[in-house]
Design an enzyme around this catalytic site. Structure first.
Site, PDB file in Angstrom:
ATOM      1  N   ASP A 184       5.483   1.611  -2.958  1.00 54.37           N
ATOM      2  CA  ASP A 184       6.641   1.571  -2.064  1.00 54.37           C
ATOM      3  C   ASP A 184       7.839   2.027  -2.886  1.00 54.37           C
ATOM      4  O   ASP A 184       8.318   1.297  -3.760  1.00 54.37           O
ATOM      5  CB  ASP A 184       6.832   0.140  -1.538  1.00 54.37           C
ATOM      6  CG  ASP A 184       8.130   0.002  -0.727  1.00 54.37           C
ATOM      7  OD1 ASP A 184       8.822   1.008  -0.509  1.00 54.37           O
ATOM      8  OD2 ASP A 184       8.432  -1.147  -0.327  1.00 54.37           O
ATOM      9  N   LYS A 239      17.319   7.206  -3.170  1.00 55.00           N
ATOM     10  CA  LYS A 239      16.499   7.576  -2.018  1.00 55.00           C
ATOM     11  C   LYS A 239      17.356   8.151  -0.884  1.00 55.00           C
ATOM     12  O   LYS A 239      16.901   8.985  -0.122  1.00 55.00           O
ATOM     13  CB  LYS A 239      15.749   6.332  -1.535  1.00 55.00           C
ATOM     14  CG  LYS A 239      14.716   6.592  -0.457  1.00 55.00           C
ATOM     15  CD  LYS A 239      13.974   5.303  -0.167  1.00 55.00           C
ATOM     16  CE  LYS A 239      12.930   5.468   0.908  1.00 55.00           C
ATOM     17  NZ  LYS A 239      12.232   4.187   1.140  1.00 55.00           N
ATOM     18  N   GLU A 257       6.472   3.781   6.273  1.00 59.24           N
ATOM     19  CA  GLU A 257       6.630   2.387   5.862  1.00 59.24           C
ATOM     20  C   GLU A 257       6.262   1.373   6.956  1.00 59.24           C
ATOM     21  O   GLU A 257       5.488   0.455   6.708  1.00 59.24           O
ATOM     22  CB  GLU A 257       8.052   2.168   5.337  1.00 59.24           C
ATOM     23  CG  GLU A 257       8.212   2.806   3.960  1.00 59.24           C
ATOM     24  CD  GLU A 257       9.645   3.138   3.586  1.00 59.24           C
ATOM     25  OE1 GLU A 257      10.564   2.701   4.297  1.00 59.24           O
ATOM     26  OE2 GLU A 257       9.838   3.833   2.582  1.00 59.24           O
ATOM     27  N   ASP A 297      11.862  -2.357  10.862  1.00 58.75           N
ATOM     28  CA  ASP A 297      11.955  -2.249   9.410  1.00 58.75           C
ATOM     29  C   ASP A 297      13.381  -1.865   9.006  1.00 58.75           C
ATOM     30  O   ASP A 297      13.780  -0.710   9.117  1.00 58.75           O
ATOM     31  CB  ASP A 297      10.943  -1.178   8.950  1.00 58.75           C
ATOM     32  CG  ASP A 297      10.976  -0.937   7.442  1.00 58.75           C
ATOM     33  OD1 ASP A 297      11.802  -1.576   6.749  1.00 58.75           O
ATOM     34  OD2 ASP A 297      10.183  -0.124   6.956  1.00 58.75           O
TER      35      ASP A 297
END
Lengths: 229, 611
Positions: free
Chosen positions: B8, B72, B171, B193
């Site tokens: 992850d 990210k 994800e 999420d």
């Protein structure tokens, strides 16, 4: 005398792995019936033949989905991750077509459009963007309402005025949505003419209904977009 | 082929996990101190040393200009995309950042994939220490709503880190795998999420182990980071008023303030009020009590922004909120009580939050990794592409060729021809997005299709667009008249070219060598330890009486020497001492009939010997 035999052998498709002949029923099989290896897609594959279906419009959605699931388990790249590069490539190709075929066939409108393309009645994506004559008046009115709302938004119109315009447009949208449902029913009503009698004139009628459908659908879509922003 | 780990690669934290083949249970791998989380922070020393994780996070305060976090958010972006955001980052952007952002850290310049690669390398190292052998294969997760360029950038990061990226998994989808929902039930699942930098909503249909994503939506620019920035800005404004000092001009102090508000944010998930404390150097302490209600009124607009994507996903899947059977919460920001309340209101049921929201994505990635290894044959994930794929047509309009939420892999073929006689090329512009006009969509790539000079309209070139199981696009072309394959050189609008990635892989080899040494050290240690134990055991056996006194002495000496070597980090020295001990125990080995011990003493690898 030997010549023709050799030619036939060359022409007949065979399994890339065990060389077993793949003809007749096995010509479009996903796997070789002899050795079980995944096979390349024959050039004549259609979304119908991929699922082993005839080119007919009346489809049972639940059965199509059941087959889609079953083929996913068999063909998905995850199931070939440790296989040879060639088999991985075939799995990717077949799964992409499986997904494209399922997406197209499960939707009645897309299914008709695809069939019309296959039967050479119309080119893919070829849509007449003319208003159907009987709708001209209503379409004109709708566009007027749309323009008024846009203009009101631009000039930062008052809350109440905006609300009224929205409300009026909402009503018109509902009317067109009903027309859309009616056109869809009209479309399905033509299915038996093709499915049972193979009537090519039915295809032309389907093509016309499809044009009408896509015109109204775009209209509803534009209005919805305007109402939601 | 070697095992595959699940990673992850998060905005705030990253984790690595693997699935135990025997039990089929996934677990996150800890570092030496038992922590599974690795802060996604990278810092560069003046001497060029790269520091990753917890020590790098500590440097955010003291060396903020040499330290980068939340990288990210910059993956697959150009400068124009992130202008606003960059104002809040302490690090600097180098010139020439239009198609790939280049970040200046101290004396060096890195792209986001290179920085992500440092994080991945650290996780790779962690896995290698854990397993005592090289780990080169990984499944990496990405936000479901990531576009092609962002996915490609993630894959590039993996390659630069020396990892074979076996699959990119979304994800929320990964999380649903990990949730251990009864595989045999039929259920509609919503995965909400909210992570550090991105928000995703995915709706899945679960049927007999088949996890089929129905629709996905999200916002790749919404997460806990935004809450932190909002709180930090509020505090900065108050400090400016109270102390007549603007922390925007002191990046180190601003980072320190950011840490203080984050601490308060965490506290507010547990308590109904918290205090932000921040020492303004030489001027006293800024103290601000924040009640949960006040906090909630501040962040409510951000949380509201998650609801529109949820509604879109429901609409696309053709389901009503009350038809959802299970709601799963993922991402650290779902610890916020307001988030839980909003989700509960929307779906009308209590969401699942049993699993650690920080770990659940990594666990899911490890399960997908196991599926790819060939285990877990009763689970299969069918994911979708989050954005429609289109090509530019006349007048800057977009013709959609693969709709959003199409199950991947997916493909589309388009026929191209020429408008003018002897035209030798056709320009093709590929975009991603839902809008009608090219200018409102994300440009993916442009390329020129080469066509043989012929009368207008005669050439027939079929171009095939394929989105693979990673959600990444590839393009091939075929001349239908000749049947010839035509090569297509696609220049990505955002991101690195293949050559650039290759160059970065070469540059990273020096890091790879350091990793290699670390793996060798673990392997040598394990082996030496086993042989040392086996020798001690053998010396105690009855047969050892047959040794001459000087032989025994020699063995003892070699054993002590090995023990000394084990105190160092020098794998070559350990190997050498190990070899010497093996030599010294040669006769002892012959004396022993116990084959297991004998094998060990002959210096076989430890994993072949059952001690």
């Amino acid at each position: 005398m030997r010549e023709p035999t050799i030619q036939t052998e060359k022409a007949a498709p065979a399994c890339w792995e065990c060389k077993a002949a793949l003809d007749g029923a096995s010509a479009e099989a996903h796997f070789c019936p002899q050795c079980g290896k995944i096979q390349p897609l024959p050039p004549q594959t259609t979304y119908f033949s991929f699922f082993g279906l005839p080119r007919k419009l009346d489809l049972e959605a639940a059965e199509l989905e059941r087959q889609f699931h079953q083929l996913s388990w068999q063909l998905h790249p995850d199931r070939f991750h440790n296989a040879s590069a060639y088999e991985r490539e075939l799995s990717l190709e077949r799964t992409a077509v499986l997904n494209d075929a399922f997406r197209t066939l499960r939707d009645p409108v897309d299914r008709v459009e695809y069939l019309l393309g296959l039967e050479g009645v119309r080119k893919e994506g070829e849509v007449k963007q003319q208003a159907p004559p009987d709708l001209l008046e209503e379409v004109f009115e709708l566009n007027e309402h749309l323009e008024e709302l846009r203009a009101a938004k631009r000039s930062g119109g008052e809350g109440r005025e905006l609300d009224e315009l929205r409300h009026r447009l909402e009503k018109t949208r509902e009317a067109f949505q009903q027309k859309l449902d009616a056109v869809l029913a009209e479309l399905t009503a033509q299915f038996p003419a093709w499915d049972q009698q193979g009537d090519r004139a039915a295809l032309l009628r389907l093509s016309e209904i499809l044009n009408r459908h896509s015109y109204i659908r775009n209209l509803v879509r534009n209005v919805t977009e305007e109402l939601e922003t | 082929m070697g095992r595959i780990v699940g990673i992850d690669l998060g905005t705030t934290y990253s984790l690595v996990a693997y699935t135990e083949p025997q039990t089929g249970q996934p677990r996150c791998l800890p570092d030496e101190e038992g922590r599974t989380l690795l802060p996604s922070v990278v810092s560069v020393d003046p001497d060029g040393t790269i520091v990753v994780g917890w020590p790098a996070r500590d440097r955010l305060l003291k060396q903020s200009e040499r330290t980068v976090y939340s990288v990210k958010r910059l993956m697959g972006k150009g400068r124009g995309d992130v202008e606003e955001e960059l104002k809040l980052f302490p690090f600097r952007i180098a010139p020439d950042s239009e198609s790939v952002i280049k970040i200046r850290l101290g004396e060096k310049v890195f792209t986001p994939p290179e920085i992500s690669a440092f994080i991945l390398r650290e996780l790779k190292r962690r896995a290698e220490k854990f397993f005592g052998e090289e780990t080169t294969r990984a499944v990496i997760t990405v936000p479901a709503y990531f576009n092609d360029a962002q996915r490609q950038a993630t894959k590039d990061a993996g390659r630069i880190a020396g990892l074979e990226v076996e699959r990119l998994v979304n994800e929320p989808t990964a999380a649903s795998l990990a949730y251990g929902l009864d595989k045999h039930q039929r259920a509609l699942i919503a995965v909400y999420d909210l992570g550090g930098g991105t928000f995703d909503i995915s709706l899945l249909k679960l049927e007999e182990g088949l996890f089929k994503v129905q629709s996905t939506n999200g916002d790749t620019h919404l997460g806990g980071d935004d809450i932190d920035n909002l709180l930090a800005e509020k505090a900065r404004a108050e400090i400016r008023q109270q102390f007549k000092r603007d922390l925007a001009e002191a990046p180190d102090l601003y980072q320190s303030l950011r840490q203080s508000v984050i601490a308060a944010k965490h506290e507010l998930s547990e308590k109904t009020s918290a205090t932000i404390r921040f020492a303004v150097p030489g001027q006293g302490e800024y103290r601000r009590e924040v009640a949960r209600a006040e906090f909630e009124s501040w962040i409510a607009p951000l949380i509201e922004r998650t609801l529109a994507p949820c509604k879109m996903a429901l609409k696309d899947a053709g389901v009503k909120p009350e038809q959802i059977d299970e709601v799963v919460l993922v991402g650290g920001s779902t610890r916020i009580p307001l988030v839980r309340r909003r989700v509960e209101e929307l779906f009308g049921r209590k969401p699942h939050a049993e699993l650690n929201p920080d770990e659940v994505v990594a666990l899911g990635a490890a399960l997908q990794a196991r599926i790819l290894e060939g285990g877990l044959k009763d689970m299969l994930l069918l994911d979708v592409t989050p954005l429609s794929l289109g090509i530019e047509t006349m007048g800057g309009a977009v013709a959609k060729i693969i709709p959003r939420n199409a199950t991947i892999p997916a493909s589309a073929s388009e026929m191209f021809t020429t408008y003018a006689d002897k035209q030798t090329g056709v320009e093709i512009h590929v975009v991603q997005g839902e809008r009608e006009l090219v200018k409102d969509c994300r440009s993916l790539a442009r390329f020129t299709l080469k066509v043989p000079p012929q009368p207008a309209g005669l050439p027939r070139i079929e171009v095939k667009f394929l989105i693979d199981a990673n959600g990444i696009l590839s393009v091939t072309a075929r001349d239908l008249r000749t049947g010839e394959e035509r090569s297509v050189e696609v220049k990505p609008s955002y991101g690195l070219t293949d050559e650039e990635v290759e160059g970065m892989i070469l540059e990273s080899i020096e890091w790879a060598e350091a990793d290699f040494a670390a793996v060798q050290l673990v392997a040598a240690r394990n082996e030496a330890e086993a042989v040392r134990r086996a020798t001690a055991k053998a010396l105690g056996e009855e047969q050892a009486q047959g040794l001459a006194p000087d032989e025994r002495q020699q063995i003892e000496r070699a054993r002590t020497a090995l023990e000394e070597a084990l105190k160092t980090d020098d794998y070559k020295l350990i190997r050498q001492r190990l070899e010497e001990l093996n030599q010294a125990t040669h006769h002892l080995a012959e004396l022993l009939m116990d084959t297991a011990v004998q094998t060990a003493l002959k210096g076989k690898r430890t994993d072949e010997v059952n001690l």
